[in-house]
Design an enzyme around this catalytic site. Structure first.
Site, PDB file in Angstrom:
ATOM      1  N   CYS A   1      99.768 -15.149   1.123  1.00 23.93           N
ATOM      2  CA  CYS A   1      99.390 -16.547   1.043  1.00 23.93           C
ATOM      3  C   CYS A   1      97.870 -16.678   0.886  1.00 23.93           C
ATOM      4  CB  CYS A   1      99.787 -17.355   2.263  1.00 23.93           C
ATOM      5  SG  CYS A   1     101.472 -17.045   2.809  1.00 23.93           S
TER       6      CYS A   1
ATOM      7  N   ARG B   1      98.111 -14.796  -4.597  1.00 27.49           N
ATOM      8  CA  ARG B   1      98.540 -14.383  -3.264  1.00 27.49           C
ATOM      9  C   ARG B   1      99.937 -14.875  -2.919  1.00 27.49           C
ATOM     10  NH1 ARG B   1      94.897 -13.511   0.941  1.00 27.49           N
ATOM     11  NH2 ARG B   1      93.032 -12.547   0.120  1.00 27.49           N
TER      12      ARG B   1
ATOM     13  N   TRP C   1     103.497 -17.170   0.101  1.00 23.68           N
ATOM     14  CA  TRP C   1     104.455 -16.113  -0.203  1.00 23.68           C
ATOM     15  C   TRP C   1     105.297 -15.999   1.042  1.00 23.68           C
ATOM     16  CZ3 TRP C   1     105.807 -11.221   1.713  1.00 23.68           C
ATOM     17  CH2 TRP C   1     106.608 -10.457   0.864  1.00 23.68           C
TER      18      TRP C   1
ATOM     19  N   ASN D   1      97.642 -17.774   6.562  1.00 24.11           N
ATOM     20  CA  ASN D   1      97.909 -16.561   5.786  1.00 24.11           C
ATOM     21  C   ASN D   1      98.130 -15.439   6.800  1.00 24.11           C
ATOM     22  OD1 ASN D   1      95.557 -14.289   4.226  1.00 24.11           O
ATOM     23  ND2 ASN D   1      97.755 -14.218   4.152  1.00 24.11           N
ATOM     24  N   GLY D   2      99.286 -14.765   6.724  1.00 28.41           N
ATOM     25  CA  GLY D   2      99.534 -13.671   7.665  1.00 28.41           C
ATOM     26  C   GLY D   2     100.839 -13.873   8.408  1.00 28.41           C
TER      27      GLY D   2
ATOM     28  N   GLU E   1     105.967   4.759 -12.326  1.00 27.64           N
ATOM     29  CA  GLU E   1     105.290   3.520 -12.712  1.00 27.64           C
ATOM     30  C   GLU E   1     106.105   2.772 -13.775  1.00 27.64           C
ATOM     31  OE1 GLU E   1     103.142   1.564 -11.757  1.00 27.64           O
ATOM     32  OE2 GLU E   1     102.310   0.515 -13.475  1.00 27.64           O
TER      33      GLU E   1
ATOM     34  N   LYS F   1     107.408  -0.991 -13.303  1.00 27.89           N
ATOM     35  CA  LYS F   1     107.077  -2.075 -14.237  1.00 27.89           C
ATOM     36  C   LYS F   1     108.338  -2.793 -14.675  1.00 27.89           C
ATOM     37  CE  LYS F   1     103.822  -2.707 -13.910  1.00 27.89           C
ATOM     38  NZ  LYS F   1     102.850  -2.051 -13.100  1.00 27.89           N
TER      39      LYS F   1
ATOM     40  N   GLU G   1     110.050  -4.815 -11.784  1.00 26.78           N
ATOM     41  CA  GLU G   1     109.334  -5.985 -11.258  1.00 26.78           C
ATOM     42  C   GLU G   1     109.323  -7.170 -12.213  1.00 26.78           C
ATOM     43  OE1 GLU G   1     105.355  -5.053  -9.764  1.00 26.78           O
ATOM     44  OE2 GLU G   1     104.846  -3.951 -11.551  1.00 26.78           O
TER      45      GLU G   1
ATOM     46  N   HIS H   1     119.692  17.177  -8.952  1.00 30.99           N
ATOM     47  CA  HIS H   1     119.935  17.067  -7.510  1.00 30.99           C
ATOM     48  C   HIS H   1     120.467  15.689  -7.136  1.00 30.99           C
ATOM     49  CE1 HIS H   1     118.231  20.987  -6.892  1.00 30.99           C
ATOM     50  NE2 HIS H   1     117.145  20.629  -7.567  1.00 30.99           N
TER      51      HIS H   1
ATOM     52  N   LYS I   1     100.589 -11.010  -6.351  1.00 28.54           N
ATOM     53  CA  LYS I   1      99.602 -10.091  -6.901  1.00 28.54           C
ATOM     54  C   LYS I   1      98.921  -9.295  -5.798  1.00 28.54           C
ATOM     55  CE  LYS I   1      97.106  -8.540 -10.306  1.00 28.54           C
ATOM     56  NZ  LYS I   1      97.852  -7.444 -10.961  1.00 28.54           N
TER      57      LYS I   1
HETATM   58  C1  G6P Z   1     101.391  -5.692  -5.355  1.00 28.53           C
HETATM   59  C2  G6P Z   1     101.171  -5.920  -6.833  1.00 28.53           C
HETATM   60  C3  G6P Z   1     101.077  -4.576  -7.549  1.00 28.53           C
HETATM   61  C4  G6P Z   1      99.977  -3.737  -6.924  1.00 28.53           C
HETATM   62  C5  G6P Z   1     100.173  -3.575  -5.421  1.00 28.53           C
HETATM   63  C6  G6P Z   1      98.938  -2.970  -4.765  1.00 28.53           C
HETATM   64  O1  G6P Z   1     102.641  -5.124  -5.150  1.00 28.53           O
HETATM   65  O2  G6P Z   1     102.236  -6.683  -7.374  1.00 28.53           O
HETATM   66  O3  G6P Z   1     100.785  -4.800  -8.910  1.00 28.53           O
HETATM   67  O4  G6P Z   1      99.970  -2.482  -7.517  1.00 28.53           O
HETATM   68  O5  G6P Z   1     100.369  -4.850  -4.811  1.00 28.53           O
HETATM   69  O6  G6P Z   1      97.891  -3.879  -4.903  1.00 28.53           O
HETATM   70  P1  G6P Z   1      96.362  -3.502  -4.918  1.00 28.53           P
HETATM   71  O7  G6P Z   1      95.665  -4.798  -5.121  1.00 28.53           O
HETATM   72  O8  G6P Z   1      96.081  -2.871  -3.589  1.00 28.53           O
HETATM   73  O9  G6P Z   1      96.144  -2.546  -6.040  1.00 28.53           O
END
Ligand code: G6P
Length: 607
Positions: A2, A27, A74, A98-99, A479, A483, A486, A502, A602
């Site tokens: 948030c 956020r 969030w 926030n938190g 990765e 991607k 998500e 395995h 994000k």
């Molecule tokens: C969230 C974002 C990812 C990011 C991760 C770590 O999950 O959606 O895209 O890789 O946080 O974030 P940071 O800002 O620490 O790279």
């Protein structure tokens, strides 16, 4: 998570709050709301979903007033509904949070037993009730907040506005960041300096346990023992410009296409292309004296770290311990003072990464950070910052930050190799030469977009996708799967190609696309064997390789994305392009919200 914002202004604040919240939407975007004082009385507007819903509500039913708080949410406790949207309020106070208030259950039970009525399922709602209770018993708003803070455990940043108090805003920080902005006859609170950038660049960051009383004339900061304290004011470099999409349909597409430029900027920070050497900055530690490097991060940044582990081990012969921050922070791993801990983060605000950093600091390690936001909490806590120059990344799925992290990390591995005597001057030249070609090779890889878009059509119709890779292509497989899931919501898994037999091989049938990332290198043949195992079971293979790999694989009935040839060391940077484009186009075809996928944020500022 948030984002929170508070403005004690000398003009109507509703639009200003909204403007700041646009900068904080990274956020969270489950709901948004603002509360202002209209003629001395608290008034609120809240809306489920993205900020634009709140904007529409405010257009239809404006909020007046020169003081207010806002929050983008969030959801942690309680569904993302309007009832659970912040600010939460009583007749006396409104709060943006926030938190997580970890002891909210016991606090809520006690308040319920006293007959207080709760309307939301959030942890936050206990806060306005506790403040209200104190005020009803005669406390001033300032005393009420001070007493309430002592009762809360967890991680939080809070912003309070009070009924009838037109020159008072209170903020508090424990675990979650909060910045105070100093304006001309106006004062501000914000989760980061970016949110406050349109109003002021004069910023004071609250420290752990601090709380602040804002009046138009200035701020008084108290520490956790309620003693007035002085905190430094800095001039922030955060930009007030809101980034736009340019000619692209999504920020993610724009950011994918920016990669040749931004990796170039990042590499130029670490490499001297005239002499083909790494630049050697002043460091608070000596690479040559290290026995071990501890790398910690989350999400995509974690996968960048996983690639770097291969690089540091190979080029600097340095043992690397790598973990996701959410595990590392509670593992109580033995650490030796004087070792180096490296934290990788785009935002520099990820709660688990920050907590891991603090643990390493407490153990006497040197703290280095590869971060994109150099005004962030992680950057400020680190002894040395290695910036990535990706520029603002808006798409929730990280793309350009990832390749910039890889660019910086590869440069650091070469720098470490030289300092440790494990790379000769000639090796260094060859590596720097290779890295200098990254921007050009990224541009070449981007030209494969039409072919990748066609392949994405097939992927978009699948319900499960497997990504395989060996060596540095293994983290890339992870990765790639991340991607895809998500942004397209297709289930995907990344696996080390050698691990296929395995377990995951049991999943393979003719409906399962298997994306194999395999530049032609010393382990290519091993990956081909794994591909044969997939083909024998009817799996549909998409091979991402180069011309030599295409020729060597010599397999019929598979799709191949043929990448430009390049030195193996830089392949993980350049091979990021096809996996990003594949996920992007699959998501566009499915019609998801590419830049703000459901349930994500994000910057993850809660654990
Ligand atoms: C969230 C974002 C990812 C990011 C991760 C770590 O999950 O959606 O895209 O890789 O946080 O974030 P940071 O800002 O620490 O790279």
């Amino acid at each position: 998570m948030c984002g929170i914002i508070g403005i004690l202004g000398n003009r109507p604040v509703s639009d200003l709050l909204l403007d700041a919240m646009k900068r904080l939407e990274y956020r969270g975007y489950d709901s948004a709301g603002i509360a202002t004082l209209e003629d001395g009385h608290l008034a609120r507007r809240r809306a489920e979903g993205k900020l634009k819903n709140l904007e529409a509500k405010l257009a239809a039913s404006p909020l007046h007033g020169h003081i207010g708080v806002g929050q983008t949410r969030w959801a942690t406790h309680g569904a993302p509904t309007e009832i659970n949207a912040h600010p939460h309020s009583t007749h006396l106070v409104a709060v943006g949070h926030n938190g997580i208030i970890e002891n909210f259950r016991e606090l809520k039970d006690a308040l319920l037993a006293e007959g207080r009525v709760f309307v939301s399922q959030t942890d936050t709602e206990v806060v306005p009730h506790l403040v209200t209770k104190e005020m009803e018993q005669g406390a001033t708003p300032i005393e009420a907040v001070a007493r309430t803070l002592k009762k809360l455990t967890g991680a939080f940043a809070l912003a309070f506005v009070f009924e009838g108090e037109s020159d008072l805003l209170i903020g508090a920080r424990k675990g979650s960041p909060l910045a105070v902005g100093h304006g001309e006859g106006e004062m501000y609170l914000g989760s980061d300096a970016q949110a406050l950038a349109p109003f002021t660049n004069r910023i004071t960051y609250l420290e752990e346990g601090d709380w602040v009383v804002l009046r138009r004339a200035g701020a008084t900061i108290y520490n956790e023992n309620d003693k007035p304290v002085k905190r430094q004011m800095i001039i922030s470099s955060a930009s007030s410009l809101l980034v736009d999409k340019g000619n692209y349909r999504h920020f993610m597409a724009k950011e994918i296409h920016e990669q040749p430029d931004v990796t170039g900027h990042t590499l130029a920070r670490y490499l001297d292309l005239a002499t083909l050497t790494t630049k050697t900055p002043q460091l608070p530690f000596d690479w040559a004296k290290l026995d071990r490097l501890v790398i910690t991060a989350c999400g995509t940044a974690y996968y960048a770290g996983l690639v770097a582990k291969y690089w540091f081990e190979r080029y600097a012969r340095l043992t690397v311990d790598m973990d996701v921050a959410s595990e590392f922070r509670y593992r109580e791993a033995p650490m030796k003072a004087g070792e180096l801990a490296l934290f990788i983060s785009q935002s520099g605000e990820t709660a688990d990464t920050l907590a891991s950093l603090k643990y390493c600091k407490s153990q006497g390690l040197h703290i280095a950070a590869v971060v994109n936001v150099t005004t962030s909490s992680i950057a400020r806590e680190a002894d040395v910052v290695f910036p990535t120059l990706a520029g603002p990344e808006i798409g929730v799925a990280s793309t350009k930050a990832f390749t910039c992290q890889l660019s910086a990390l590869a440069s650091l591995a070469v720098m470490a190799g030289r300092a440790r005597g494990t790379l000769s001057a000639d090796d260094e030249k060859a590596m720097v030469q290779a890295l200098s070609e990254v921007p050009r090779l990224l541009s070449e890889a981007l030209r494969l977009e039409p072919q990748i878009e066609k392949l994405a059509r097939r992927i978009s119709k699948s319900s499960d996708v497997l990504y395989l890779g060996r060596g540095t292509s293994f983290p890339l497989a992870l990765e790639g799967a991340l991607k895809l899931k998500e942004i397209s919501y297709i289930h995907a898994e990344g696996y080390a190609a050698g691990e296929l037999k395995h377990g995951p091989i049991a999943l393979i049938d003719e409906k399962m696309p298997v994306i194999v990332i395999a530049p032609f290198d010393h382990i290519f043949e091993k990956t081909v064997s794994n591909m044969q195992e997939v083909a024998a079971r009817g799996g549909r293979i998409i091979l991402v390789t180069d011309a030599k790999g295409h020729e060597a694989a010599a397999m019929e009935g598979i799709e191949t994305i043929i990448m430009p040839e390049m030195p193996a060391a830089i392949a993980p940077i350049v091979y990021s392009i096809p996996i990003q484009l594949l996920a992007y186009h699959a998501a566009v075809l499915i019609g998801t919200d590419v830049d703000q996928p459901r349930n994500l944020a994000k910057s993850v500022t809660v654990e």
